[in-house]
Structure formats: C-alpha cells, structure tokens
Design an enzyme around this catalytic site. Structure first.
Site, PDB file in Angstrom:
ATOM      1  N   HIS A   1       0.821  -1.215   0.000  1.00  0.00           N
ATOM      2  CA  HIS A   1       0.000   0.000   0.000  1.00  0.00           C
ATOM      3  C   HIS A   1       0.856   1.265   0.000  1.00  0.00           C
ATOM      4  O   HIS A   1       1.089   1.883   1.027  1.00  0.00           O
ATOM      5  CB  HIS A   1      -0.898  -0.029   1.249  1.00  0.00           C
ATOM      6  CG  HIS A   1      -2.132   0.798   1.123  1.00  0.00           C
ATOM      7  ND1 HIS A   1      -3.380   0.312   1.412  1.00  0.00           N
ATOM      8  CD2 HIS A   1      -2.313   2.079   0.737  1.00  0.00           C
ATOM      9  CE1 HIS A   1      -4.273   1.262   1.206  1.00  0.00           C
ATOM     10  NE2 HIS A   1      -3.648   2.334   0.808  1.00  0.00           N
TER      11      HIS A   1
ATOM     12  N   ARG B   1       2.212   8.668  -6.129  1.00  0.00           N
ATOM     13  CA  ARG B   1       1.857  10.041  -6.553  1.00  0.00           C
ATOM     14  C   ARG B   1       2.152  10.352  -8.020  1.00  0.00           C
ATOM     15  O   ARG B   1       1.688  11.373  -8.507  1.00  0.00           O
ATOM     16  CB  ARG B   1       2.544  11.094  -5.675  1.00  0.00           C
ATOM     17  CG  ARG B   1       2.220  10.997  -4.197  1.00  0.00           C
ATOM     18  CD  ARG B   1       0.750  11.163  -3.928  1.00  0.00           C
ATOM     19  NE  ARG B   1       0.471  11.260  -2.488  1.00  0.00           N
ATOM     20  CZ  ARG B   1      -0.667  10.860  -1.932  1.00  0.00           C
ATOM     21  NH1 ARG B   1      -1.639  10.348  -2.678  1.00  0.00           N
ATOM     22  NH2 ARG B   1      -0.862  10.981  -0.640  1.00  0.00           N
TER      23      ARG B   1
ATOM     24  N   ASN C   1      -4.726   6.098  -7.198  1.00  0.00           N
ATOM     25  CA  ASN C   1      -5.322   7.445  -7.119  1.00  0.00           C
ATOM     26  C   ASN C   1      -4.330   8.522  -7.547  1.00  0.00           C
ATOM     27  O   ASN C   1      -4.022   9.453  -6.832  1.00  0.00           O
ATOM     28  CB  ASN C   1      -5.881   7.721  -5.721  1.00  0.00           C
ATOM     29  CG  ASN C   1      -4.839   7.630  -4.633  1.00  0.00           C
ATOM     30  OD1 ASN C   1      -3.816   6.971  -4.804  1.00  0.00           O
ATOM     31  ND2 ASN C   1      -5.099   8.277  -3.512  1.00  0.00           N
TER      32      ASN C   1
ATOM     33  N   ASP D   1       0.726   2.302   3.870  1.00  0.00           N
ATOM     34  CA  ASP D   1      -0.154   3.403   3.457  1.00  0.00           C
ATOM     35  C   ASP D   1       0.657   4.705   3.333  1.00  0.00           C
ATOM     36  O   ASP D   1       0.204   5.784   3.720  1.00  0.00           O
ATOM     37  CB  ASP D   1      -1.332   3.590   4.418  1.00  0.00           C
ATOM     38  CG  ASP D   1      -2.453   4.420   3.770  1.00  0.00           C
ATOM     39  OD1 ASP D   1      -2.331   4.768   2.579  1.00  0.00           O
ATOM     40  OD2 ASP D   1      -3.429   4.715   4.473  1.00  0.00           O
TER      41      ASP D   1
END
Lengths: 442, 183, 308
Positions: free
Chosen positions: A75, A79, A109, A320
C-alpha cells in the site's frame, strides 16, 4: 552503489525466511540475480564459494545482522503521475529501499487515475528507468475511481496490475462492489477495499471521541470503517471473490474479520504501523502530521489491532505511505490532506512489537514478505533456491532518530519525526543489485 | 543591614506637622481632597485625613489611586504588582488634591499619578505630600510637604512599614544589592 | 504576577490561578470603563492586530475597544475566509503582518487550531478569538466574570448549558472554565448535538430540559444556528423550541434568582420565549460591557508579562 558482480555472498547473518519456516545462521549466495545457495555458516570465511568462483564475488559481512526476503509494501501512494510535487517513482522507490522494501504496490489514485493500460504502462516504464525497487501497480476498480462503472480489469491485469482498488475514493455503491468482486474472479486478483462509509465520515477530520471533542474537530466515527468491513464480508460471502481489507484500524473491524475468517471466507486484511503504536492523543496540539484515514483511534482499538496481528486476523503490515507537501500539511488541520509517509519507519516501528512480545521476529517478517506475496498470489517475498534475489539485510540493534534531513521521500509528513528508533535496513538487494543505505553522518 | 530612620512616634509627629501645613497652606481643609498612591500612600492619606479632622472637625475626602496602568516601565519589567482598583469616591473638580505617597525617589511614580489624576478629572490644583524624600530625582518634581528629607545612596533601599500592613510603624534604610522600586 | 504564557489559546490549558488573575484584573478595568476618560496609556506604542478570517462585529469591536482604551495601536484585518480557505496563505498572511512589528495578534478562524498553528510559528502573542468548534476563551472569561459578579462566586453553583453543545466553541470554553472554578455543570440538548466523550470532562448530560433545569443557579443558553435545521441534528425549529425552549414554566423549576446568560443575539421564540427574553436582554448588554473589561485584562496581562 550499483555495482553488479555476478556473485554476492552474504555471510554469517541470521537468515529468516518465513515462507520456508527458516530461521538460522547461514551464508546466502546470489548469482546473476538469483538465489543460488543457502549454506550453514562457514567457519573459514567465504571459502565455500571461492572454490567455485571464477568471477568477482561481492562479499557482504552480515554477522549480527538479520537477512530476510526483501520487504513488500501492499500500500504505497507513489503520486506519479500527477502529483510529482509530493513524490515521484524515483523518490518513492528510494524511500522504499531506505526502509528495506524491495517491492512496492502503488495505489491508483494518481492523476489521471490508473484505470487503464496506458497509465499502468507509464508507471511501469518510469519504474524501469527511474525506480530502484520493484513496482507493482494496483489498478482502479471503477473508471476514474468514481464508483460507478467497472474499469477494464482484463486490460489492467495484462498491462501489469496485480490487484484493483479504489483506495481513498471507496466504492460506496454495494451493487458495484459486488460486481467488482465477482468480475475479479476471472483474473484471481484481490479487490482491495479502503473501508470507509463516506456518509458517516462526512467532513470528519480525526477519530470521533474525547480528543475530537477537546480539539473541536469534526469526528470520524469508528463505525465509518466497521460498517464497510461488515459490508465487504457480506459481499465476499455472496460472491466468493477475494477481498483484501486495507489499513484496518478499529477493534470492531478486527472482531468482524476474525469471525469471517473463522467461517473460512476469502478475506485477508492489513494494518499499518501507525495503528500499532499511536492513538488519537497524538493529534493533540493540532498536528496535521497525525491526520490520516482511517484516523488514529483509541488505545482499546490499538490493543485489538495488535491482538489481531498476533492471532493472524490481520495478515500483513502495509505502510499506506501517503506523501504530502509541507505547505499542504501546514494548513488549518481541517483543510490539510489526510495521510502520512511510512516506508522509512515501518520496519523499525513494527520491530518494536517484537520487543513488546506481540510476535516473533520471524512472524513479523512474514507479515511484510510472505503474507503480502500470498495476498497478491506472487512468488516473491521468499528465499528459495532459484528465486529472484530480493533480499534485505537488517541491523536489528542500530539506534537512530527520525530526522527530516534523513528522509528520502520527497515529503516529510511523518508523525514520528524526532522519535528514537531501533533496527533499520542496512542493505537491500533488488534482483541481485546491491543498494547500501546511507544516512547523514552528522 | 538595616537602620531605623523613623520610629512610630516620629512618623506620627511628621504626619501631624504635614496635616497642619496642609491646613495652613490651603486656608482650612474645606477644599482639600486626599489621594493616596497604592499601597503605602493610601494608608498615609487615611492617617492624614484623621489628623486633619482632629484639628478642623471635618475630614477631607480620601481616594486611592493605582498607577500601574500609567507606569512607563511595564514593557521592561518582568514582574509588576497586581492591578488594583482606583477608587476616588468624590468629584475632584475645583478641589485642591494632595497626592500622598510614602517615599519620593525618581519622581516617576508621581508623574504617573498626575497623568492618571488628570485623566480622571480636573482638580484645581495638585499638591504632593510624602513621608520620606530620598533624593535621586529623574524628573523635575518636588514635594510640597515632606516628613523627612533623607539623603541616600542609590544602592540603598528605603522601606516604610505600617501597622496597616501588619508591621510595627517604622521607616528603615536597607543597604545591599538591588535598590527599591519606589519612584 | 503576570501570565506565564505567550498566548491565550484555550481555557482547557489554563490553571485556575490564571483564570482568577484575569478575572481580578478585569475588575480594575471595569472601573476604567466607567470613567469619563476611558483610556489609560498602558500599552502606548504596542501594536494589536485583529486578524479575523471569519466575519464578526461584536468580538472584533470588543477587542478593538479594549486595545484602544489601553492606548495600543489597533489594526483590523478581515482576511476573507474564501481566499484562505485552502489555508495556503494563512501562515504567509500572518508572517507578513508580524513583519510590521505586531505585538499581539487576535485571531478568529472557522477552522479549529488555526490560532495554535499561528502561535507556533509567530513571535507575537496570539489570542484566540474563536476557532472553529474548538474554543472561544475570551467569551468564556466574560461569562465567568459576569457569573462571579452577580453570584459572588462560581464555586458550588449548578450551571446548566442548553442547546447545540457540538457546534458551540463558547460552550466548550465555558465548560472548561466553570469546571476549573468549581461549578457543577450539566448539559442539555438534542443527543446529536452533544459531542462524543464530553462526559470525560466532568459534566453530566441530560436530554430533557425539565430534568436539567431543576435547581439551576445559572442557565447558559446557546444561540441556535438556524441553518442547522434539517441537517439531521433536529427536525424543525418548532420541535426544538417545544423541547428545549426556555419558558416561564420551565424557568420556575430553577433556583430563585437564577442567572440567565446568552451570548446574543437571541432567536426569540426558539431558545427562549419572548417574555423571558425581555428580562434577559439587559444581562446580554451587561455581558457586552464586561467583555471589554475582560479583553483589556487579557491584553494588559499578555503585554506586561513579556520579558525580553
């Protein structure tokens, strides 16, 4: 640090390979990027190999060190593309190597969202030219991660995606999620869900409780996570699809997952180091570096998450890793973005749980190597003969302090700045390529 | 080291003399008001009022002035006395006000007190009564009534102790590092 | 005997002794406020900046008058929240102002924690004039001052706070201050408006007005923000007024001589019926007067307490 001898001999270390149930002193020989041999420690330094060698041999003295499969992070927010001011493939993989990771799975994302082959290919191309560790992209579940239409999973998988997730923009529509779980069965990839009910979260900033009330910050209730964990379990039961639950942070979620696993459902789950060592008290003083999703919860949650790690309810530890620029984190806390970096502190923080007696070092390494590999269905994270030579050499006793200047990530948004740590990855070997980690001497 | 400059009786005599001087200079006490500067001056003003009333029959009105808000050293001081109330329960216009303080030193306290009084109203005249004048003026200020002139060195400290503070009445001179705060 | 702090950000972090000092100092300033010439030269040459990111007339004017009555130079800056809604220019704005040699910055912002953020990065003293849902310390201090003035003491009083506790920074600061000064505090309002975990502060919570108000010495009514209607906190104003509005019959359950406070302006017919509101108006004005005195005390103590 990129010399590439044909042979590397790691001598005298404690070799831990959870996938093979191995934990013993030994020498490890790498040849042409492949693990060739694991031998009992040789009293006469290096002689076992030197006979056979007719090329250069790079000797690494690993006495007092722990030699493990290269760590895998399920995870990471890399970017790139789109948010290169926060992090790039180059800086994220440098950060990963500094933290002992040889493989990172990057969340979709980005901008554009990794919901099609061209974005996946771009990431993999960057990884090949600028990355120093392996990068495994995770594709989006739905187009644009809008939660409406399924993305073309087949195309994503053939381009190199290893899983799908709408991390950060979770699929609210349970019907869509159901179809995603069903559809992913074609490719036998996990659907990774960031469990959050966006309606319950609303404009919440930190965990809802005494601390949010004290700080006058809107709360995110624990139920925001547990409601969706319960939904995903029900959907996994309905569909039989593989579901992996990301960054589990609350006691309620751990209990639900434990029960689901007892019933044999195809559920796996991860937590993050910060949920194992921090509570919402850390936000007192309005430190935006302690703001993330899911939010830091109470000490009861922390205890249950630790228990879940010990009893196997939680399969893996993931970072994360979510870099944000300092000007973003220096905003009013309710306008600051969620997320913290984690690649460079994950190993040391997790090792503190070994000192705390919650799990053995071998179990811990398993949660950062063998287990993530199993969740992904990949033959990595292990030290078998003939396996690709991804190896991390850990100095388990070195003491160090987290300082901004040492952080390799482009962003410095860590709640652990100034913390004293023990244990650090001294060397990582990525497919036979040796990277010696160096930090400022000052 | 401590030397007694005035004892209880001497303080009383000095105040009696000042009371007489006030009456004489102002042709009676009918138009006089007394304003003591917190904290020591307030007690002395009360005693003067009593003495004037003993002589004249009527007591002049007495007020209390806190000059903290008018000090010129607030920004530089690390500690300052707690702010107390200014209480002047009479109309001072057309009165001859006698400011009362225990020790006259640099003159800065009196400067602050006069500024404060002028903001509070328009007295016809302001006079100054002090128990001790120890010299070392930093401003062109002179007392109209003085209990005792006491030449001092700048290092010395003059302390007026009164029964109102729970002490036996006396004025003492202390030598040692750090002079007093009295203006 | 100054304040031993650079900033005034919360009541939560204040010692009881500090609160006592501020209230005692404010008494002297109330006297100053009643003079013909309501101005003293204490803060001559000091610069006080009202940096308001949220519109406010009352609090801003109160601080402005407080500064002017102490002879400080007071500058009002209304930074629109929209231009800084991303907060990007927040620190830059404040640093710019500080470069003009401000001594005290009074900050209001719609986001909790902004005064704390600025205080961390600035040399100026920062006074929190209301941040998000967090605290509004000067309002609480003036409530405490008013209660003490009317009741003689705060200790041992039963104080009931009514309404939208969740969204009220005034309530948060009031609760902290009242508890520190020894009052018994009871909250009453619709459960969605009672914040999680607030019992841990040492208050008790009721959902029914009649139960709460019984035996109250002081009732603090919070202003209901009308736009909360229909957002899930309560169904309608009508129902709110029915359940939590203060009327004569409810008031009769309180102690004799009960003191009613309201931060103003009143929504008549919502928080209180009109007849009760009429009696309340004079107290609201008194609170406004006391507000200036309390804020003078804060400025005075912060400016005087500096040691450099």
């Amino acid at each position: 640090m990129t010399e590439r001898p044909t042979r590397i001999l790691i001598q005298g270390g404690r070799i831990i390979d959870p996938a093979h149930g191995k934990d013993a002193l030994g020498d490890l020989l790498i040849e042409d990027g492949i693990i060739r041999e694991i031998m009992p420690p040789d009293e006469k330094e290096g002689s076992a190999v030197s006979e056979a060698s007719n090329g250069e041999t790079h000797h690494i003295n690993a006495r007092g060190m722990v030699v493990v499969p290269g760590l895998i992070d399920l995870h990471t927010h890399m970017r790139e593309p789109g948010f290169e001011y926060k992090e790039t493939v180059a800086t994220a993989t440098a950060s990963a190597a500094a933290g002992g990771f040889t493989t990172v799975c990057c969340m979709p994302n980005t901008n554009p969202v990794n919901d099609n082959q061209s974005v996946t290919e771009l990431i993999l191309e960057k990884a090949k030219t600028q990355g120093i560790v392996h990068v495994l992209p995770i594709g989006a579940i739905t187009k644009g991660s809008r939660g409406e239409e399924l993305a073309e999973m087949g195309e994503l998988v053939s381009a190199g995606c290893v899983a799908v997730s709408d991390d950060g923009l979770p699929v609210m529509n349970s019907e869509v999620m159901r179809r995603a779980m069903e559809y992913a069965k074609i490719f036998d990839i996990p659907v990774i869900d960031h469990c959050e009910d966006l309606n319950l979260t609303a404009d919440g900033v930190i965990f809802e409780g005494a601390v949010s009330t004290s700080l006058g910050l809107k709360g995110i209730p624990a139920a925001s996570e547990t409601v969706m964990v319960a939904r995903d379990i029900a959907l996994a039961e309905l569909t039989g699809g593989r579901v992996h639950l990301a960054h589990i942070s609350t006691a309620g979620s751990v209990r639900l997952i434990r029960e689901a696993k007892r019933r044999g459902l195809p559920i796996t789950a991860e937590t993050c180091p910060h949920y194992l060592v921090l509570t919402d008290e850390r936000v007192m003083g309005f430190d935006a570096n302690a703001k993330m999703k899911p939010p830091l919860a109470t000490s009861q949650d922390l205890e249950e998450v630790r228990t879940g790690l010990t009893d196997g309810t939680l399969d893996a530890i993931a970072t994360d890793h979510a870099p944000h620029a300092s000007e973003e984190k220096n905003r009013a806390i309710d306008h600051a973005p969620f997320g913290i970096i984690g690649l460079e502190t994950a190993l040391s923080l997790s090792m503190s749980l070994v000192d705390g007696g919650f799990l053995t070092l071998s179990e811990l390494i398993g949660k950062m190597t063998e287990q993530p590999a199993r969740i992904l269905g990949k033959k990595i994270g292990r030290l078998g003969i003939g396996d690709i030579a991804d190896v991390t050499i850990i100095d388990p006793n070195v003491e160090w302090q987290v300082s901004e200047s040492d952080i390799k990530s482009k962003s410095k948004n860590s709640p652990f700045l100034g913390w004293n740590m023990k244990g650090r990855a001294r060397t990582v070997i990525v497919a036979g390529k040796v990277i010696e980690n160096k930090w400022g001497e000052s | 080291m401590e030397i007694v400059i005035l004892n209880k009786i001497e303080i009383s005599r000095a105040l009696t003399r000042i009371a007489h001087e006030i009456i004489e200079r102002n042709k009676g006490a009918g138009q006089v008001g007394l304003v003591g500067i917190r904290t020591g001056g307030v007690y002395l003003a009360g005693r003067l009022a009593k003495k004037i009333s003993d002589i004249e029959g009527d007591s002049p009105p007495v007020g209390a002035l806190d000059i903290t808000l008018y000090r010129d050293d607030l920004a530089t001081k690390k500690e300052y006395p707690a702010l107390k109330k200014t209480e002047i329960p009479f109309d001072m216009s057309d009165l001859k006000l006698v400011l009362v303080d225990d020790v006259l030193f640099t003159g800065r306290t009196i400067r602050a007190a006069m500024d404060s009084l002028i903001d509070l109203g328009r007295p016809r005249e302001i006079q100054l009564a002090v128990l001790i004048d120890r010299g070392h003026r930093e401003l062109p200020i002179r007392a109209d009534y003085v209990g005792k002139n006491l030449p001092t060195s700048i290092e010395e400290k003059v302390v007026v102790l009164l029964t109102e503070n729970g002490e036996e009445d006396r004025v003492v001179l202390r030598r040692g590092p750090g002079n007093g705060d009295q203006g | 005997m100054g304040l031993k702090r650079k900033d005034i950000l919360t009541i939560a972090e204040m010692e009881k002794e500090e609160i006592d000092l501020i209230l005692q100092t404010a008494e002297s300033f109330k006297e100053v406020s009643q003079r013909d010439i309501k101005k003293v030269p204490t803060l001559r040459g000091k610069t006080v900046v009202n940096l308001f990111f949220e519109p406010s007339t009352r609090t801003r004017t109160s601080f402005e008058l407080a500064g002017k009555r102490l002879s400080a130079d007071v500058v009002n800056i209304s930074a629109s929240s929209s231009s800084t809604v991303k907060g990007e220019t927040l620190l830059d704005t404040a640093r710019n102002i500080e470069a003009m040699q401000s001594d005290i910055m009074i900050v209001r912002h719609a986001s909790s924690g902004v005064p704390a953020l600025l205080a961390r990065h600035l040399k100026s003293s920062v006074i929190n004039a209301g941040d998000g849902l967090h605290e509004h310390p000067s309002q609480a201090l003036l409530d405490l001052f008013t209660i003490k003035e009317k009741k003689g003491t705060v200790e041992g009083l039963k104080v009931v706070i009514v309404g939208d506790i969740l969204h009220s920074r005034v309530a948060h600061s009031d609760i902290r201050g009242l508890l520190k000064l020894g009052a018994e505090v009871q909250l009453v309002g619709p459960p969605p408006m009672i914040p999680k975990g607030i019992e841990e502060w040492g208050v008790s919570v009721r959902y029914r007005m009649e139960e709460a108000i019984k035996g109250a010495d002081v009732i603090i009514l919070l202003r209901l923000q009308l736009e909360r209607q229909g957002c899930g906190y309560f169904p309608t104003l009508r129902e709110y007024a029915h359940l939590y509005g203060l009327n004569r019959s409810r008031l009769s359950l309180a102690e004799k001589g009960v003191l009613i406070l309201h931060p103003g302006p009143i929504n008549r017919g919502v928080e209180v019926t009109s007849d009760v509101a009429d009696g309340l108006s004079s107290m609201i004005l008194e609170q406004v007067t006391n507000g200036v005195a309390v804020r003078m005390a804060l400025l005075f103590l912060l400016a005087g307490g500096k040691n450099d």
